[in-house]
Design a protein around this motif. Structure first.
Motif, PDB file in Angstrom:
ATOM      1  N   ASP A   1      20.251   7.472  -7.008  1.00 51.35           N
ATOM      2  CA  ASP A   1      20.351   9.355  -7.472  1.00 51.35           C
ATOM      3  C   ASP A   1      20.117   9.109  -8.143  1.00 51.35           C
ATOM      4  O   ASP A   1      19.261   9.912  -9.065  1.00 51.35           O
ATOM      5  CB  ASP A   1      21.215   9.339  -6.230  1.00 51.35           C
ATOM      6  N   ALA A   2      21.902   8.758  -9.323  1.00 51.27           N
ATOM      7  CA  ALA A   2      21.359   9.010 -10.728  1.00 51.27           C
ATOM      8  C   ALA A   2      19.823   8.239 -10.962  1.00 51.27           C
ATOM      9  O   ALA A   2      19.524   8.922 -12.421  1.00 51.27           O
ATOM     10  CB  ALA A   2      22.428   8.448 -11.073  1.00 51.27           C
TER      11      ALA A   2
ATOM     12  N   ARG B   1      20.997   1.621  -0.403  1.00 51.58           N
ATOM     13  CA  ARG B   1      19.631   3.036  -0.830  1.00 51.58           C
ATOM     14  C   ARG B   1      18.551   3.399  -1.570  1.00 51.58           C
ATOM     15  O   ARG B   1      18.460   1.880  -2.469  1.00 51.58           O
ATOM     16  CB  ARG B   1      20.994   3.818  -1.817  1.00 51.58           C
ATOM     17  N   LEU B   2      17.854   4.022  -1.615  1.00 53.63           N
ATOM     18  CA  LEU B   2      16.364   3.021  -2.084  1.00 53.63           C
ATOM     19  C   LEU B   2      15.652   4.660  -3.100  1.00 53.63           C
ATOM     20  O   LEU B   2      16.087   5.451  -2.007  1.00 53.63           O
ATOM     21  CB  LEU B   2      15.552   2.392  -1.760  1.00 53.63           C
ATOM     22  N   ALA B   3      15.155   4.557  -4.318  1.00 49.74           N
ATOM     23  CA  ALA B   3      13.246   5.591  -3.822  1.00 49.74           C
ATOM     24  C   ALA B   3      12.529   4.745  -4.776  1.00 49.74           C
ATOM     25  O   ALA B   3      12.938   3.805  -5.517  1.00 49.74           O
ATOM     26  CB  ALA B   3      14.448   6.099  -4.978  1.00 49.74           C
TER      27      ALA B   3
ATOM     28  N   VAL C   1       4.438   1.246 -10.350  1.00 50.62           N
ATOM     29  CA  VAL C   1       5.341   1.418  -9.850  1.00 50.62           C
ATOM     30  C   VAL C   1       6.874   0.835  -9.810  1.00 50.62           C
ATOM     31  O   VAL C   1       6.043  -0.864  -9.497  1.00 50.62           O
ATOM     32  CB  VAL C   1       4.445   2.038  -8.041  1.00 50.62           C
ATOM     33  N   PHE C   2       7.515   1.190  -9.303  1.00 49.95           N
ATOM     34  CA  PHE C   2       8.235  -0.107  -8.746  1.00 49.95           C
ATOM     35  C   PHE C   2       9.874   1.254  -8.050  1.00 49.95           C
ATOM     36  O   PHE C   2       9.366   1.778  -7.746  1.00 49.95           O
ATOM     37  CB  PHE C   2       9.255  -0.332 -10.163  1.00 49.95           C
ATOM     38  N   THR C   3      10.554   0.020  -6.978  1.00 52.04           N
ATOM     39  CA  THR C   3      12.049   0.381  -5.952  1.00 52.04           C
ATOM     40  C   THR C   3      12.781  -0.008  -6.869  1.00 52.04           C
ATOM     41  O   THR C   3      13.485  -0.829  -7.307  1.00 52.04           O
ATOM     42  CB  THR C   3      11.903   0.131  -4.512  1.00 52.04           C
TER      43      THR C   3
ATOM     44  N   LEU D   1       8.141   9.120  -6.531  1.00 55.45           N
ATOM     45  CA  LEU D   1       7.114   9.069  -5.313  1.00 55.45           C
ATOM     46  C   LEU D   1       7.934   9.408  -4.317  1.00 55.45           C
ATOM     47  O   LEU D   1       6.902   9.999  -3.289  1.00 55.45           O
ATOM     48  CB  LEU D   1       6.209   8.237  -5.917  1.00 55.45           C
ATOM     49  N   GLN D   2       8.962   8.994  -4.255  1.00 62.25           N
ATOM     50  CA  GLN D   2       9.321   8.577  -2.579  1.00 62.25           C
ATOM     51  C   GLN D   2      11.147   9.185  -2.775  1.00 62.25           C
ATOM     52  O   GLN D   2      11.465   7.906  -3.824  1.00 62.25           O
ATOM     53  CB  GLN D   2       9.364   7.434  -1.629  1.00 62.25           C
TER      54      GLN D   2
END
Length: 257
Positions: free
Chosen positions: A214-215, A238-240, A249-251, A228-229
């Motif tokens: 989240d941070a 936990r991922l974004a 783009v990366f996660t 993006l997500q």
């Protein structure tokens, strides 16, 4: 701390690299997000730096010539003992070789290719540079996943070229295959069908470990990137999914430990 193996077995994701328009601005972004420092890398294709944590290489960033307008994306490199032979295997299995094989000074020999669906990846034959020197800590790549239309065709391609063993997740509504080498999971293929972003097509996704997903997501926005997500809980933590200011783009993921 988990150290990378001295030399990766063929087919193992061993390096992650990014080509951008503004090298300085991109270095600032990833330094602020992951704490990366930088040192010069091979220059035969233009300005290129290796990102480091505590002096150990974790990824690479290069600068595109001003006249080149290519998609900005993180590229996953798969290890090879013979880049020339792997290039021939790629062609014979329906893939395309776009760059190389060519030498990256004394560091190694490389290929940039795409699989039959168009997903771009690299091939790395190590010499002086074995690949990522650090894994499993915040700021390092911890997983790579091919996001594509369906897993059957893509899985067969990587099995034929790199010798991966495929293990499918049995589910009526989730098309997912884990790629193994010597019984160890090294990457995955995720078939999303019509859920594939129209502006991106099939692509390899890099997951970077962070202390707090989240941070990290908030920090991406503060630094001029995009979400993006938004952060969500997944099977591994936990991922974004985010993008840097140039659109790569990366996660980010806080893996369950």
């Amino acid at each position: 701390m988990t150290e990378a193996p001295a030399r990766c077995a063929p087919g193992t994701p061993c390096w992650t690299s990014l080509m951008v328009h503004s090298l300085n601005a991109t270095q600032d972004f990833y330094h602020s997000l992951f704490g990366w420092e930088f040192r010069p890398g091979p220059q035969q294709l233009g300005a290129y730096v290796r990102a480091t944590l505590d002096g150990q290489s974790v990824a690479g960033i290069g600068e595109l010539p001003p006249e080149r307008h290519l998609p900005i994306a993180w590229t996953t490199y798969l290890a090879s003992d013979d880049a020339d032979d792997t290039a021939e295997q790629i062609r014979s299995c329906g893939g395309t070789v776009a760059v190389g094989p060519l030498d990256a000074e004394e560091a190694g020999r490389m290929v940039i290719a795409s699989d039959p669906s168009g997903a771009v990846f690299g091939v790395w034959q190590a010499r002086a540079h074995l690949g990522a020197e650090r894994e499993g800590v915040p700021g390092t790549p911890v997983w790579r996943e091919l996001v594509t239309y369906e897993t059957t065709t893509a899985g067969k391609f990587y099995q034929a070229v790199f010798g991966h063993e495929a293990e499918a997740l049995v589910s009526a509504d989730f098309d997912y295959v884990t790629l193994h080498l010597a019984g160890r999971p090294v990457a995955a293929v995720h078939g999303v069908g019509h859920g594939l972003p129209r502006d991106r097509g099939p692509h390899w996704m890099t997951y970077f470990e962070v202390e707090d997903a989240d941070a990290a997501t908030r920090r991406v926005t503060e630094l001029g990137g995009q979400v993006l997500q938004p952060p969500r809980d997944g099977a591994t933590g936990r991922l974004a999914t985010v993008a840097d200011p140039e659109g790569a783009v990366f996660t980010v993921v806080r893996t369950a430990r």
